[in-house]
Design a protein around this motif. Structure first.
Motif, PDB file in Angstrom:
ATOM      1  N   PRO A 362       0.821  -1.231   0.000  1.00 57.67           N
ATOM      2  CA  PRO A 362       0.000   0.000   0.000  1.00 57.67           C
ATOM      3  C   PRO A 362       0.849   1.272   0.000  1.00 57.67           C
ATOM      4  O   PRO A 362       0.422   2.291  -0.568  1.00 57.67           O
ATOM      5  N   ILE A 363       2.038   1.234   0.616  1.00 63.54           N
ATOM      6  CA  ILE A 363       2.903   2.421   0.581  1.00 63.54           C
ATOM      7  C   ILE A 363       3.351   2.702  -0.842  1.00 63.54           C
ATOM      8  O   ILE A 363       3.340   3.861  -1.313  1.00 63.54           O
ATOM      9  N   ASN A 364       3.737   1.645  -1.571  1.00 65.77           N
ATOM     10  CA  ASN A 364       4.164   1.828  -2.959  1.00 65.77           C
ATOM     11  C   ASN A 364       3.021   2.350  -3.822  1.00 65.77           C
ATOM     12  O   ASN A 364       3.216   3.204  -4.699  1.00 65.77           O
ATOM     13  N   VAL A 365       1.803   1.820  -3.586  1.00 58.25           N
ATOM     14  CA  VAL A 365       0.634   2.300  -4.340  1.00 58.25           C
ATOM     15  C   VAL A 365       0.403   3.779  -4.077  1.00 58.25           C
ATOM     16  O   VAL A 365       0.212   4.583  -4.993  1.00 58.25           O
ATOM     17  N   ALA A 366       0.418   4.137  -2.788  1.00 58.09           N
ATOM     18  CA  ALA A 366       0.187   5.538  -2.437  1.00 58.09           C
ATOM     19  C   ALA A 366       1.262   6.436  -3.044  1.00 58.09           C
ATOM     20  O   ALA A 366       0.943   7.514  -3.600  1.00 58.09           O
ATOM     21  N   ASN A 367       2.519   6.045  -2.974  1.00 59.78           N
ATOM     22  CA  ASN A 367       3.603   6.846  -3.543  1.00 59.78           C
ATOM     23  C   ASN A 367       3.440   6.997  -5.050  1.00 59.78           C
ATOM     24  O   ASN A 367       3.719   8.061  -5.627  1.00 59.78           O
ATOM     25  N   GLY A 368       2.974   5.906  -5.700  1.00 63.46           N
ATOM     26  CA  GLY A 368       2.785   5.978  -7.154  1.00 63.46           C
ATOM     27  C   GLY A 368       1.731   6.993  -7.533  1.00 63.46           C
ATOM     28  O   GLY A 368       1.920   7.812  -8.459  1.00 63.46           O
ATOM     29  N   TYR A 369       0.597   6.967  -6.843  1.00 63.68           N
ATOM     30  CA  TYR A 369      -0.467   7.931  -7.143  1.00 63.68           C
ATOM     31  C   TYR A 369      -0.078   9.354  -6.751  1.00 63.68           C
ATOM     32  O   TYR A 369      -0.492  10.324  -7.396  1.00 63.68           O
ATOM     33  N   ILE A 370       0.687   9.496  -5.699  1.00 67.90           N
ATOM     34  CA  ILE A 370       1.162  10.836  -5.324  1.00 67.90           C
ATOM     35  C   ILE A 370       2.030  11.409  -6.433  1.00 67.90           C
ATOM     36  O   ILE A 370       1.900  12.597  -6.813  1.00 67.90           O
ATOM     37  N   GLU A 371       2.925  10.583  -6.981  1.00 70.50           N
ATOM     38  CA  GLU A 371       3.790  11.047  -8.059  1.00 70.50           C
ATOM     39  C   GLU A 371       2.968  11.420  -9.291  1.00 70.50           C
ATOM     40  O   GLU A 371       3.220  12.445  -9.949  1.00 70.50           O
ATOM     41  N   GLN A 372       1.942  10.584  -9.612  1.00 71.15           N
ATOM     42  CA  GLN A 372       1.081  10.923 -10.774  1.00 71.15           C
ATOM     43  C   GLN A 372       0.337  12.217 -10.540  1.00 71.15           C
ATOM     44  O   GLN A 372       0.155  13.025 -11.455  1.00 71.15           O
ATOM     45  N   THR A 373      -0.124  12.435  -9.307  1.00 67.72           N
ATOM     46  CA  THR A 373      -0.862  13.671  -9.008  1.00 67.72           C
ATOM     47  C   THR A 373       0.032  14.885  -9.196  1.00 67.72           C
ATOM     48  O   THR A 373      -0.406  15.935  -9.698  1.00 67.72           O
ATOM     49  N   ARG A 374       1.272  14.777  -8.769  1.00 66.39           N
ATOM     50  CA  ARG A 374       2.199  15.891  -8.947  1.00 66.39           C
ATOM     51  C   ARG A 374       2.416  16.208 -10.428  1.00 66.39           C
ATOM     52  O   ARG A 374       2.580  17.370 -10.813  1.00 66.39           O
ATOM     53  N   GLU A 386      -6.181   7.460  -0.692  1.00 63.23           N
ATOM     54  CA  GLU A 386      -6.954   7.237   0.524  1.00 63.23           C
ATOM     55  C   GLU A 386      -7.179   5.739   0.760  1.00 63.23           C
ATOM     56  O   GLU A 386      -7.082   5.249   1.877  1.00 63.23           O
ATOM     57  N   ARG A 387      -7.505   5.004  -0.333  1.00 58.43           N
ATOM     58  CA  ARG A 387      -7.681   3.557  -0.202  1.00 58.43           C
ATOM     59  C   ARG A 387      -6.399   2.890   0.295  1.00 58.43           C
ATOM     60  O   ARG A 387      -6.429   1.981   1.129  1.00 58.43           O
ATOM     61  N   ASP A 426      -5.762  -4.824  -6.307  1.00 58.72           N
ATOM     62  CA  ASP A 426      -6.032  -3.386  -6.324  1.00 58.72           C
ATOM     63  C   ASP A 426      -5.105  -2.631  -5.373  1.00 58.72           C
ATOM     64  O   ASP A 426      -4.878  -1.423  -5.545  1.00 58.72           O
ATOM     65  N   HIS A 427      -4.579  -3.334  -4.330  1.00 60.82           N
ATOM     66  CA  HIS A 427      -3.678  -2.689  -3.365  1.00 60.82           C
ATOM     67  C   HIS A 427      -2.211  -2.840  -3.756  1.00 60.82           C
ATOM     68  O   HIS A 427      -1.330  -2.443  -3.003  1.00 60.82           O
ATOM     69  N   THR A 428      -1.958  -3.449  -4.900  1.00 61.98           N
ATOM     70  CA  THR A 428      -0.594  -3.748  -5.312  1.00 61.98           C
ATOM     71  C   THR A 428      -0.194  -2.844  -6.471  1.00 61.98           C
ATOM     72  O   THR A 428      -0.986  -2.603  -7.390  1.00 61.98           O
ATOM     73  N   GLU A 429       1.024  -2.323  -6.397  1.00 63.42           N
ATOM     74  CA  GLU A 429       1.563  -1.545  -7.513  1.00 63.42           C
ATOM     75  C   GLU A 429       1.986  -2.541  -8.601  1.00 63.42           C
ATOM     76  O   GLU A 429       3.032  -3.193  -8.497  1.00 63.42           O
TER      77      GLU A 429
END
Length: 541
Positions: A362-374, A386-387, A426-429
């Motif tokens: 989940p940390i890798n997933v969150a980091n991936g979406y954070i990078e895309q958002t930037r 959030e998920r 869904d929780h896996t990068e």
């Protein structure tokens, strides 16, 4: 010189030789506790006896000189036996220059009165023409000297008897009895002479008895090898095994606890340490502990038993090293608890490693979406972030529950492998990898733990399945499959396979196994590490 003179002179010479020999034997061991003053007492007895022999010679002036020689032996011998008693009974601290100075007062005054005889206070008369030896008529100073001498010998004997009463070791009892009897033996022989019952001085006969008893103490009871080293002082404060060894590596004391620890059934007092220690580990430990005169500690493993051994050097009242005190404690139970604690620490380390492993997806997933958002500014990615954070919270709650209640699954439920697998996906990068589920198998398991199981296995496939495939392989080509194998009427094995390069066997981190419902409708999910995995990265066989 008449026949009687020859007979008495022979007795005196024999007593002289025996006393000289005994004093010489003790002198060779003068570094031992109490051996030096006893040696001096032996030599003094020889001087006394030889002086009496001189008095039997037919030349008047020579015979009279023998009287002076006699009292030289008397003066030195009395002080020596008292010092011996102090050292032998553990009172070396009292043998100070002050005490020796006080003890020297009597010999100085005695020899002064014998040589100069002021006012005929010591001798009223001396007759070298007597039938045997020199006839002595004593004055008041002699009786004062005799009173002091008898009292000093009595005090000396009482000190040794007091030690005899205190000790409970047969070896030391034998020593004390012989030494006390030996020191006391000349007393009645001298009393017979000065009371006038016998016309010649029979004190040397007491010296012969004394030296004979000393010989038995030396040979049978090993006096020069086994002088006591304040046993009572150490034994009273020891509840574990205790062994006292002298500087010649001989066991001079051992308590019952040590005998049990060392499996000793017969007396080993006086035996060499090398004769008692029959294990190489024991001998090596003894040599290490006695290499210096410093206090040291060592833990020794002897078979299934562990002993903590403390070695303390023993010094007498004159600060001379006389041996070692060994304290033995059975620490087997303590070692067992230490091993259990080490195992628990290892489990905690493993547990922490698993937690870190579970949170990584989940940390890798969150980091991936954070990078895309930037990059894109697409705020819809926040929902995925959030998920991912919610998933981390679930994992943390699950870990806390496991820490409190253990790892056993107490309330499993029927779940769909397809549903759980896709939720975990869904929780896996994924990094472009694809997932397929072979059928929709139903199993009884803990859904949260099964989800984490799949997350870990999927991440392993993604991370390791494309590491070294080469230039012709891209992440998009990695296909991950979830399926079942080895099905029976009661169970089947879940597997996660991919077509990547696989995980080297030396890097396999964990193994997860789930079972199909039993006829009763129950099953379980177990987690383990460092075992043959049911998840295999690499081509499915």
């Amino acid at each position: 010189m008449g026949m009687s003179d020859l007979t008495v002179g022979g007795i005196y010479i024999a007593a002289t030789v025996i006393a000289l020999y005994t004093g010489g034997v003790l002198w060779r061991h003068r570094e031992k506790t109490a051996a030096l003053p006893l040696s001096i007492a032996g030599f003094s007895s020889a001087v006394w006896s030889f002086g009496l022999f001189i008095t039997t010679l037919p030349w008047g002036s020579v015979a009279l000189s023998g009287i002076t020689v006699v009292y030289i032996g008397v003066a030195v011998g009395l002080a020596a036996v008292f010092v011996f008693a102090l050292e032998y009974t553990g009172r070396e601290r009292y043998v100070t220059p002050t005490l020796l100075g006080l003890l020297s007062i009597h010999p100085i005054f005695l020899l002064g009165f014998v040589i100069f005889n002021p006012g005929d206070l010591f001798f009223i008369g001396l007759d070298p023409a007597a039938p045997i030896g020199v006839d002595q008529q004593w004055g008041p100073a002699f009786w004062l000297h005799s009173t002091y001498a008898y009292l000093l010998v009595l005090v000396t004997s009482l000190l040794i008897v007091e030690r005899l009463v205190r000790t409970n070791r047969a070896l030391y009892k034998g020593q004390a009895i012989l030494l006390a009897a030996g020191l006391f033996a000349p007393l009645p022989m001298n009393a017979v002479f000065i009371s006038g019952v016998i016309s010649f001085d029979t004190t040397p006969l007491g010296f012969v008895i004394m030296c004979s008893l000393f010989a038995v103490a030396i040979i049978k009871y090993r006096f020069v090898d086994l002088s006591p080293i304040a046993r009572e002082k150490v034994i009273d404060s020891v509840r574990d095994g205790m062994v006292v060894v002298d500087t010649d590596d001989r066991i001079i004391d051992i308590n019952p606890a040590a005998e049990r620890m060392m499996n000793i059934e017969t007396s080993v007092l006086g035996a060499s340490v090398s004769e008692v220690l029959n294990l190489s580990e024991s001998v090596a430990a003894y040599e290490e502990l006695t290499a210096t005169t410093d206090t040291s500690e060592l833990t020794v493993e002897l078979g299934d038993v562990y002993y903590a051994i403390e070695s303390t050097p023993i010094f007498d009242g004159r600060d001379r090293h006389v041996g070692w005190l060994f304290l033995l404690q059975d620490v087997t139970e303590q070692k067992r608890r230490e091993r259990e604690l080490e195992q628990q620490i290892e489990k905690l380390d493993e547990f922490a490693s698993l937690v870190s492993h579970d949170l990584r997806s989940p940390i890798n997933v969150a980091n991936g979406y954070i990078e895309q958002t930037r990059i894109t500014g697409d705020l819809d990615n926040l929902n995925e972030i959030e998920r991912a954070t919610e998933r981390m919270e679930e994992i943390i709650d699950d870990v806390l529950e496991l820490a409190r209640e253990g790892q056993a699954v107490t309330e499993p439920e029927a779940v769909s492998v397809d549903t759980i697998a896709r939720e975990a996906w869904d929780h896996t990068e994924a990094n472009g990898a694809s997932l397929s589920v072979d059928g929709d198998t139903k199993i009884v398991a803990d859904p949260d733990r099964l989800t984490r199981l799949f997350e870990n296995l999927f991440r392993n496939s993604v991370e390791h399945g494309t590491e070294t495939k080469g230039d012709d392989s891209t992440p998009e080509s990695l296909a991950i499959t979830v399926g079942t194998a080895d099905e029976t009427s009661t169970k089947s094995t879940l597997y996660v396979a991919d077509d990547g390069v696989g995980i080297p066997t030396n890097r396999t981190e964990c193994s997860k196994t789930a079972t199909r419902p039993t006829p009763t409708g129950r099953g379980w999910v177990s987690q383990s590490s460092n075992r043959s995995p049911t998840h295999t990265a690499g081509p499915s066989r």
